[in-house]
Design a protein around this motif. Structure first.
Motif, PDB file in Angstrom:
ATOM      1  N   SER A 184      64.343 -21.438   2.969  1.00  0.00           N
ATOM      2  CA  SER A 184      62.816 -22.315   3.782  1.00  0.00           C
ATOM      3  C   SER A 184      63.259 -23.197   4.286  1.00  0.00           C
ATOM      4  N   ARG A 185      64.446 -23.944   4.936  1.00  0.00           N
ATOM      5  CA  ARG A 185      64.436 -24.476   5.376  1.00  0.00           C
ATOM      6  C   ARG A 185      65.031 -24.508   6.986  1.00  0.00           C
ATOM      7  N   LEU A 222      53.323 -21.750   9.933  1.00  0.00           N
ATOM      8  CA  LEU A 222      52.676 -21.687   7.787  1.00  0.00           C
ATOM      9  C   LEU A 222      51.596 -22.456   7.900  1.00  0.00           C
ATOM     10  N   GLN A 273      45.319 -20.405   9.250  1.00  0.00           N
ATOM     11  CA  GLN A 273      44.441 -19.963   8.336  1.00  0.00           C
ATOM     12  C   GLN A 273      43.581 -18.963   7.448  1.00  0.00           C
ATOM     13  N   ASN A 274      44.297 -17.996   8.023  1.00  0.00           N
ATOM     14  CA  ASN A 274      44.210 -16.171   8.204  1.00  0.00           C
ATOM     15  C   ASN A 274      45.448 -15.621   7.236  1.00  0.00           C
ATOM     16  N   TRP A 275      46.300 -16.412   6.840  1.00  0.00           N
ATOM     17  CA  TRP A 275      46.848 -15.497   6.220  1.00  0.00           C
ATOM     18  C   TRP A 275      47.033 -14.413   5.642  1.00  0.00           C
ATOM     19  N   GLU A 276      46.018 -14.254   4.539  1.00  0.00           N
ATOM     20  CA  GLU A 276      45.198 -12.760   3.904  1.00  0.00           C
ATOM     21  C   GLU A 276      45.452 -11.978   4.459  1.00  0.00           C
ATOM     22  N   ALA A 325      60.271 -23.829  14.661  1.00  0.00           N
ATOM     23  CA  ALA A 325      60.233 -24.166  13.161  1.00  0.00           C
ATOM     24  C   ALA A 325      58.908 -24.268  12.581  1.00  0.00           C
ATOM     25  N   TYR A 383      47.371 -22.786   3.997  1.00  0.00           N
ATOM     26  CA  TYR A 383      48.856 -21.803   3.738  1.00  0.00           C
ATOM     27  C   TYR A 383      49.819 -22.679   3.321  1.00  0.00           C
ATOM     28  N   ARG A 384      50.883 -22.870   3.656  1.00  0.00           N
ATOM     29  CA  ARG A 384      51.888 -23.163   2.872  1.00  0.00           C
ATOM     30  C   ARG A 384      51.791 -24.644   3.914  1.00  0.00           C
ATOM     31  N   LEU A 385      51.816 -24.909   4.078  1.00  0.00           N
ATOM     32  CA  LEU A 385      50.838 -26.585   4.744  1.00  0.00           C
ATOM     33  C   LEU A 385      50.273 -27.068   4.237  1.00  0.00           C
ATOM     34  N   THR A 386      50.460 -27.569   2.649  1.00  0.00           N
ATOM     35  CA  THR A 386      49.770 -27.691   1.681  1.00  0.00           C
ATOM     36  C   THR A 386      49.582 -29.289   1.226  1.00  0.00           C
ATOM     37  N   ARG A 387      51.042 -29.753   2.181  1.00  0.00           N
ATOM     38  CA  ARG A 387      51.494 -31.357   1.553  1.00  0.00           C
ATOM     39  C   ARG A 387      51.982 -32.604   3.153  1.00  0.00           C
ATOM     40  N   LEU A 388      50.694 -32.345   3.842  1.00  0.00           N
ATOM     41  CA  LEU A 388      50.101 -33.003   4.679  1.00  0.00           C
ATOM     42  C   LEU A 388      48.965 -33.119   5.076  1.00  0.00           C
ATOM     43  N   PRO A 389      48.810 -34.787   5.331  1.00  0.00           N
ATOM     44  CA  PRO A 389      47.184 -35.385   4.983  1.00  0.00           C
ATOM     45  C   PRO A 389      46.619 -34.501   6.359  1.00  0.00           C
TER      46      PRO A 389
END
Lengths: 388, 702
Positions: free
Chosen positions: A31-32, A138, A141-144, A240, A306-312
């Protein structure tokens, strides 16, 4: 042998924490990571090629193991292995692409959506994609489709000649290789673009630019325009957030420029990562030095994906500030994207400062161009323009 | 001194109970804010908590000797550690995971396990250890007594948290208040037993503890790595609201996820104009959440006579109004209520109901996307009124999971509305109406002379006729409907969550199953029964939490009340059980049969009741069920014998069962198969223990 309670307790007491530590270490390690680059999928290839396979155009082989030469990942595949991008496999000592004639996304889009603002504005583009990507962004937009194998999705059957026929039927003057990552279906793209050019269509690459020199030079022979996503100007961030490196992308930009392919650059301004004015200044300085001031730069507003959902989302003021930085560095055409109605979407003449193209979304409200020249001062506006 | 010892230790056990339950609830809320705030996270926290506490009890079993000083030191550590624990959860999240990224299942699980391990192991250890301290010093104190004393503390902590602290205090203050008793006992123990150096050390620790836990600025500081510059921070009973400031932009975060930022033109225009442009006349509009920023300005373009905006949390609208993010208008009424409850009880009817909520990946949100909700919404609509809602959607490719999600929603809405249209914008917008629906939104807007910044220029490039028809063709007409108790959408969203992070809970489930089986092999018959009782107790608690969430929504607020109701049952149950201790197997068998019957009653109740059930019934049921669980514990200990299996063995069986019950029901059965299937699982487990009790074979204590 029967275990006593004491022995059991000891086993659990030692075994469980050890198991937890091992699992935890594995998970946190993943994860990191300072580098989130993808890994080869061992023993994941089908037993034999399927209908939508073609032998790779660029690879080396020792008769048993193969190494794909298309992108800087340079995947070394043992028999039965699958590449990082999920599209290439080693079957019996040969490299095959499993993404040939099986697009999972087929749409007709406005060319401005790619985004390309100086490439036949107001026209439509027949857009296709198969699965796969050589990076691991991370915020994809098209991760699917980009993070899937060709066998995992529903696809249409459109071999190169079918793509060209469909594009003509739908009156799209261009074909775009887009959505996921076109470099992962390189063979399909090259063959389609070749037939497209023969039919008088333009070919557009929308890509992360993570490709090696030789395959790119071959592609440039049939390419008319490209939008390359320069994700940041920091190798550490590339590793990263995207699982790649910066230098190959810069090489791609230089080659496209040298080969005369029309180029536009996109940078997604990700809050707390890609918003440092100093970095943007360095990036624009590099563009100016190596490519010149004329290629448009699109600064896009980020929204959680996608995974970067906790940014404004990116503050509009930040985009405006970075646009000023880019213009101040000497770039002539800097656009803001994902900010509807903003003045930064329009094209102005760098010479007379008059408004040349006023855009309302994908619609062109005013166009003051005459065969690629400013109607007011006759200054040459770089790009690919309709001769009408 | 000896007389003092027993009193102090009993108070320490009560203090531990008060503190531990508040720490547990505060920790669950912290993880809900740090990670995905869904049922899986709740289950993982409770599972890890119980597992580690059980492991702590097992470790205590190994120790043969005890010391009062060690007990006091450990109690002190237990009192102070919750504060560093919360700080570490916040800080480590930023250093262990990529800033701004949501981690996957495995990472979340191991992170929870690692951060709460010190506290939970110590908590599990200290209870049986306290018993040993007392008994080695000639006090005749039983496991049943320990259970009762601990329960008194738990109940006090639960009541304090649920009915007082949750309404007014932040996490740090809550911890400070509830640790007070234990700290006091620790200080007195050091003083009375003349450990002056340790007393002064504990005094200094107390000073530091108060300094940091009661300092609101410090607490805000611990959140800033996650949020950046924090403008406001409200620990609301419904969740954690943070308003951050990035330059001139405000971002509202609820439980760690950004849900509103300035200049969100695309979302505002899509959600309002897709729906309102369909209507001939717009007189009354109901917004279910999502009324901040440009939204109300977009609504005002239709000049409706009334706009009602329902928001559950008054703190949210209060702060938004203070920041000028809710446009003032005489036609606007802000209603603080649960949206579904409001729609059910309002006497007014609307031309349009616009639901703007996050993805339905919790029971609380799922209840706005179910057949039951659509039925209620239809009744609250005028003739030919429109309901709109949206879910996330990938515009360039419809994955199988997305297809399933959209198909389920489409078929569910179709049960209630003659026409349902999905517009594939930035999200998939569902328009539901008995009247006609138009796909050419810009043409409708032009007809009404409504100007927009986004739709006019972008609509025909993004929402093409080809994309609309393509999407419609791909929908599965056989997809099942989404209901309150069978949340088909949730299982699709959980699959999506696992796919997105490339993680699967399969390995975790298999390892847990293997360890559980291994553990069961070594259990005595009575311990197995306690294991199943612990399992059923936590399983029922999870079922009530989620059933409650389905019916009333506000679980963040009521979680403490439910947990407390269960704790309150345990205490009198255990006391009652002590009365029957040593009277053979019959009382034990009776308790088994009662627990089994209660499970059957719950199943029938949920399956056949119509309409909402009063929340007091749930709390009453929780009390009754846990009463018999508590009743069973001293009986089992009595059957096994204190010497044969002292508190640790029985506590471990109870904790482990509870952990497995939490995980099996909360993380797997309820989200994936629904509440009724979870209930059947619990009934089957209890049948197995009934069989073992009624037809004994193999290892037994009697």
């Amino acid at each position: 042998m029967r275990m006593t309670r004491k022995e059991f307790l000891k086993t659990v007491g030692i075994g469980l924490p050890a198991l937890l530590c091992a699992g935890g270490g594995l998970c946190f390690g993943q994860s990191r990571g300072e580098d989130i680059r993808g890994e080869i999928f061992r023993k994941d290839a089908p037993a034999k090629p399927w209908k939508w396979s073609v032998e790779g155009f660029y690879y080396t082989s020792d008769g048993k193991n193969v190494q794909c030469q298309v992108c800087p990942n340079l995947c070394l595949l043992e028999p039965g292995d699958r590449s990082v991008c999920r599209s290439k496999v080693n079957i019996d000592g040969k490299l095959y692409s499993l993404a040939y004639g099986n697009p999972c996304s087929v749409h007709v889009d406005p060319i401005e959506k790619k985004p390309l603002h100086h490439f036949y504005p107001g026209t439509s583009v027949f857009s296709i994609a198969t699965t796969g990507c050589n990076l691991r962004c991370l915020n994809c937009q098209n991760w699917e489709i980009s993070q899937k194998k060709p066998e995992e999705v529903q696809s249409s059957e459109l071999f190169p000649r079918d793509v060209v026929r469909e594009s003509l039927r739908r009156e799209s003057p261009s074909i775009a290789f887009t959505y996921s990552e076109a470099i992962t279906y390189y063979e399909y793209m090259v063959d389609t673009a070749r037939l497209g050019r023969e039919a008088g269509l333009k070919n557009v690459l929308v890509s992360n630019g993570y490709i090696n020199r030789e395959p790119l030079l071959e592609l440039c022979k049939v390419l008319d325009g490209a939008n390359i996503n320069l994700k940041s100007f920091d190798d550490r961030l590339y590793r990263a957030l995207n699982g790649g490196t910066l230098q190959p992308v810069l090489n791609t930009l230089k080659i496209l420029h040298e080969q005369g392919v029309w180029l536009e650059i996109t940078t997604l301004v990700v809050p707390t990562y890609v918003e440092d004015p100093e970095m943007i200044k360095r990036m624009c300085g590099w563009i100016l030095k190596e490519l010149g001031p004329d290629y448009p730069l699109h600064l896009l507003r980020f929204s959680p994906q996608y995974r970067l959902t906790r940014l404004p989302p990116t503050p509009v003021a930040t985009l405006e500030q970075l646009r000023e930085v880019a213009l101040g560095e000497g770039l002539r055409y800097v656009y803001l994207g994902n900010v509807p109605g903003h003045q930064g979407c329009h094209t102005t003449c760098p010479h007379c400062r008059r408004l040349l193209v006023e855009r309302n979304g994908y619609l062109l409200k005013q166009v003051h161009l005459n065969k690629g020249h400013c109607k007011f001062c006759n200054h040459v506006i770089p790009g690919r323009w309709s001769q009408a | 001194m000896k007389r003092h010892l027993k009193v102090f230790i009993l108070w320490a056990i009560i203090g531990t109970g008060v503190s531990s339950i508040a720490v547990q609830l505060a920790t669950v809320r912290e993880f809900l804010s740090q990670f995905h705030g869904n049922e899986i996270t709740i289950s993982l926290v409770l599972f890890s908590w119980l597992l580690l506490t059980g492991l702590g009890s097992l470790i205590a079993k190994v120790f043969r000797r005890s010391s009062v000083t060690a007990f006091t030191l450990l109690s002190g550590l237990l009192a102070f550690w919750p504060l560093p624990q919360l700080i570490l959860i916040r800080y480590f999240r930023e250093s262990v995971f990529v800033h701004g990224a949501s981690p996957g299942f495995n990472q979340v699980f191991f992170y929870i396990l690692a951060t709460i391990a010190p506290y939970c192991l110590l908590l599990g250890f200290i209870l049986p250890y306290s018993l040993r301290v007392l008994n080695e010093r000639g006090e005749n104190f039983t496991s049943g007594g320990l259970y009762v004393t601990d329960s008194i503390g738990d109940i006090t902590g639960g009541i304090l948290f649920s009915f007082v602290l949750v309404y007014s205090f932040t996490a740090f203050v809550t911890i400070a208040v509830t640790s007070g008793l234990l700290i006091l006992v620790v200080l007195l123990l050091f003083l009375v037993f003349r450990r002056f150096v340790l007393f002064f050390f504990a005094l200094v620790c107390t000073g530091l503890f108060c300094l940091f836990s009661l300092n609101s600025h410090f607490e805000k500081l611990t959140l800033s790595p996650q949020y950046g510059e924090i403008l406001r921070y409200v620990e609301s009973p419904y969740g954690r609201i943070v308003i951050s400031k990035e330059g001139t932009q405000h971002t509202f975060w609820e439980s760690g996820t950004p849900f509103y930022s300035d200049a969100d033109i695309v979302n505002s225009e899509e959600k309002i104009h897709y729906a309102l442009s369909q209507l001939e006349e717009v007189r009354s509009v109901l917004l279910v959440s999502g009324g901040l920023g440009e939204t109300l300005l977009e609504v005002s373009k239709y000049a409706p006579a009334s706009v009602d905006y329902v928001e559950l949390d008054p703190n949210l609208t209060r702060v938004a109004q203070e920041l000028g993010l809710i446009a003032q208008s005489p036609s606007l009424s802000i209603i603080h209520d649960d949206g579904r409850h409001y729609i059910k009880t309002c006497s007014k009817t609307y031309d349009a109901i616009v639901v703007d909520l996050p993805e339905p990946d919790t029971f609380q949100l799922n209840r706005f996307f179910t057949s039951e909700f659509f039925s209620l919404a239809k009744k609250a609509l005028q003739r030919d009124g429109i309901l709109s809602f949206s879910v996330d959607y990938s515009p360039n490719y419809l994955s199988e999971i997305q297809r399933s999600k959209l198909s389920v929603l489409y078929n569910t809405a179709k049960q209630h509305f003659r026409n349902v249209l999905i517009l594939p914008g930035e999200k998939a917008y569902f328009l539901c109406r008995d009247g006609e629906l138009w796909t050419d939104v810009p043409a409708r807007l032009a007809l009404k002379s409504v100007m927009t910044s986004y739709l006019e220029g972008f609509y025909h490039g993004n929402v093409t006729q080809e994309r609309i028809e393509g999407l419609q063709k791909k929908l599965d007409p056989k997809a099942p409907a989404n209901t309150d108790f069978e949340p088909k959408i949730m299982s699709a969203l959980f699959q999506e969550w696992f796919t997105k992070h490339g993680s699967s809970p399969k390995v975790f489930a298999l390892v847990t199953l293997g360890l559980t089986i291994l553990y069961l092999i070594f259990l005595r018959r009575e311990e197995y029964v306690l294991f199943t009782t612990g399992l059923a107790n936590m399983g029922v608690e999870m079922l009530i939490i989620f059933t409650f969430q389905v019916m009333y929504g506000c679980i963040y607020l009521k979680l403490g009340a439910i947990v407390t109701a269960f704790l309150m049952g345990l205490l009198p149950g255990a006391m009652f059980g002590n009365l029957f201790k040593g009277r053979g197997l019959i009382p034990f068998i009776v308790s088994e049969i009662i627990l089994f019957s209660l499970l059957v009653v719950f199943y029938v109740w949920i399956s056949f009741s119509e309409g909402d059930i009063s929340q007091y019934y749930f709390l009453g049921y929780g009390f009754a069920f846990s009463f018999f669980c508590g009743y069973q514990f001293p009986l089992a200990v009595g059957l096994i014998g204190e010497k044969e299996s002292p508190a640790a063995g029985c506590l471990a069986a109870d904790f482990t069962g509870a952990a497995v019950g939490t995980l099996a029901t909360g993380a797997i059965l309820i989200p994936l198969l629904g509440i009724q299937m979870a209930m059947i699982f619990l009934i089957l487990v209890k049948i197995s223990s009934n069989i073992i009790v009624l037809f004994p074979r193999g290892r037994t204590a009697s």
